[in-house]
Design a protein around this motif. Structure first.
Motif, mmCIF file in Angstrom:
data_model
loop_
_atom_site.group_PDB
_atom_site.id
_atom_site.type_symbol
_atom_site.label_atom_id
_atom_site.label_comp_id
_atom_site.label_asym_id
_atom_site.label_seq_id
_atom_site.Cartn_x
_atom_site.Cartn_y
_atom_site.Cartn_z
ATOM 1 N N LEU A 125 0.840 -1.192 0.000
ATOM 2 C CA LEU A 125 0.000 0.000 0.000
ATOM 3 C C LEU A 125 0.876 1.243 0.000
ATOM 4 N N ALA A 126 0.523 2.230 -0.829
ATOM 5 C CA ALA A 126 1.181 3.534 -0.822
ATOM 6 C C ALA A 126 0.146 4.584 -0.450
ATOM 7 N N VAL A 127 0.483 5.444 0.524
ATOM 8 C CA VAL A 127 -0.415 6.511 0.967
ATOM 9 C C VAL A 127 0.300 7.839 0.777
ATOM 10 N N ASP A 128 -0.303 8.750 0.001
ATOM 11 C CA ASP A 128 0.254 10.077 -0.232
ATOM 12 C C ASP A 128 -0.589 11.117 0.501
ATOM 13 N N LEU A 129 0.059 11.939 1.344
ATOM 14 C CA LEU A 129 -0.578 13.114 1.929
ATOM 15 C C LEU A 129 -0.251 14.289 1.016
ATOM 16 N N LEU A 130 -1.267 15.091 0.694
ATOM 17 C CA LEU A 130 -1.132 16.086 -0.367
ATOM 18 C C LEU A 130 -1.307 17.503 0.137
ATOM 19 N N GLY A 131 -0.609 18.437 -0.517
ATOM 20 C CA GLY A 131 -0.749 19.847 -0.179
ATOM 21 C C GLY A 131 -0.327 20.119 1.257
ATOM 22 N N PRO A 132 -1.079 20.955 1.985
ATOM 23 C CA PRO A 132 -0.721 21.294 3.371
ATOM 24 C C PRO A 132 -0.631 20.075 4.287
ATOM 25 N N LEU A 133 -1.415 19.030 3.981
ATOM 26 C CA LEU A 133 -1.410 17.848 4.843
ATOM 27 C C LEU A 133 -0.071 17.116 4.794
ATOM 28 N N ALA A 134 0.708 17.310 3.733
ATOM 29 C CA ALA A 134 1.991 16.622 3.602
ATOM 30 C C ALA A 134 2.919 16.931 4.772
ATOM 31 N N ALA A 135 2.823 18.154 5.307
ATOM 32 C CA ALA A 135 3.693 18.552 6.425
ATOM 33 C C ALA A 135 3.349 17.800 7.705
ATOM 34 N N GLN A 136 2.213 17.111 7.745
ATOM 35 C CA GLN A 136 1.794 16.394 8.948
ATOM 36 C C GLN A 136 2.155 14.913 8.916
ATOM 37 N N MET A 137 2.951 14.494 7.926
ATOM 38 C CA MET A 137 3.376 13.093 7.890
ATOM 39 C C MET A 137 4.105 12.736 9.184
#
Length: 218
Positions: free
Chosen positions: A189-201
């Motif tokens: 499984l690959a999960v991408d957080l996008l836009g502003p949410l990416a900083a919350q990885m």
């Protein structure tokens, strides 16, 4: 021959760009998937931050990378990885180029993997909001409310693609897409957080933690 993991990387390059459509306008009140896809279309050039966690069955911990994705118009796309190491990958004019710091570029043609050309054409349809063209390659299912929290699930119609990717799910809120989940046929499984949410990885992401982030209110 192009490896299965390279195919998955290319699909990971293509889809998140569309899934990061701008939230500058309200989503349509209609609940149909075509209306939502049309609203998510965006003009080129388009850029978005991303952070990806890939859960592989052969590893105890997920692989995490982050950087920026860019759609430059037509079939020209770029994926720049900044962490944990620098790497730039470009799709343009039917050719893929991968460049890592200190190494010679790698090139190969999409003609070596016709199913990737099908996916490229489909994702360009996604980027431009062409739902009719997209439905030729995917069965599209929508859940939730297009004016609030929603999901789009894409199931490949092409048996060759389905051998690699079981489904792709996008989570969003109104006109903002927040996450993309690519469920691979082998269970990875690959999960991408996008836009502003990416900083919350998270530093040590789990499937459950990412699910909570993706389904949370913006």
């Amino acid at each position: 021959m192009i490896s299965g993991k390279t195919r998955l990387w290319l699909m990971g390059l293509l889809l998140p760009l569309w899934a990061s459509a701008s939230a500058s306008e309200p989503a349509p009140a209609a609940s149909s998937a075509p209306a939502l896809i049309a609203a998510l279309g965006q003009p080129a050039p388009a850029h978005t931050a991303f952070a990806e966690a890939r859960f592989l069955q052969v590893l105890d911990r997920p692989l995490v990378v982050s950087g920026e994705l860019s759609w430059l118009g037509g079939d020209r796309l770029q994926r720049r990885v900044d962490h944990p190491q620098q790497e730039t990958s470009i799709i343009a004019d039917g050719e893929v180029t991968q460049q890592r710091a200190g190494k010679s570029p790698r090139h190969f043609s999409l003609k070596r993997a016709p199913q990737l050309q099908v996916l490229l054409d489909s994702f360009v349809a996604l980027l431009s909001g062409d739902a009719a063209r997209l439905q030729q390659a995917f069965e599209i299912r929508q859940g939730g409310d297009a004016g609030g929290a929603w999901t789009l699930t894409l199931v490949p119609r092409d048996a060759r693609v389905a051998k690699t990717v079981a489904s792709i799910r996008i989570d969003g809120y109104a006109k903002a897409s927040r996450c993309m989940h690519m469920q691979e046929a082998d269970g990875d499984l690959a999960v991408d957080l996008l836009g502003p949410l990416a900083a919350q990885m998270p530093a040590a992401p789990t499937r459950e933690a990412l699910q909570a982030l993706c389904q949370g209110a913006p």
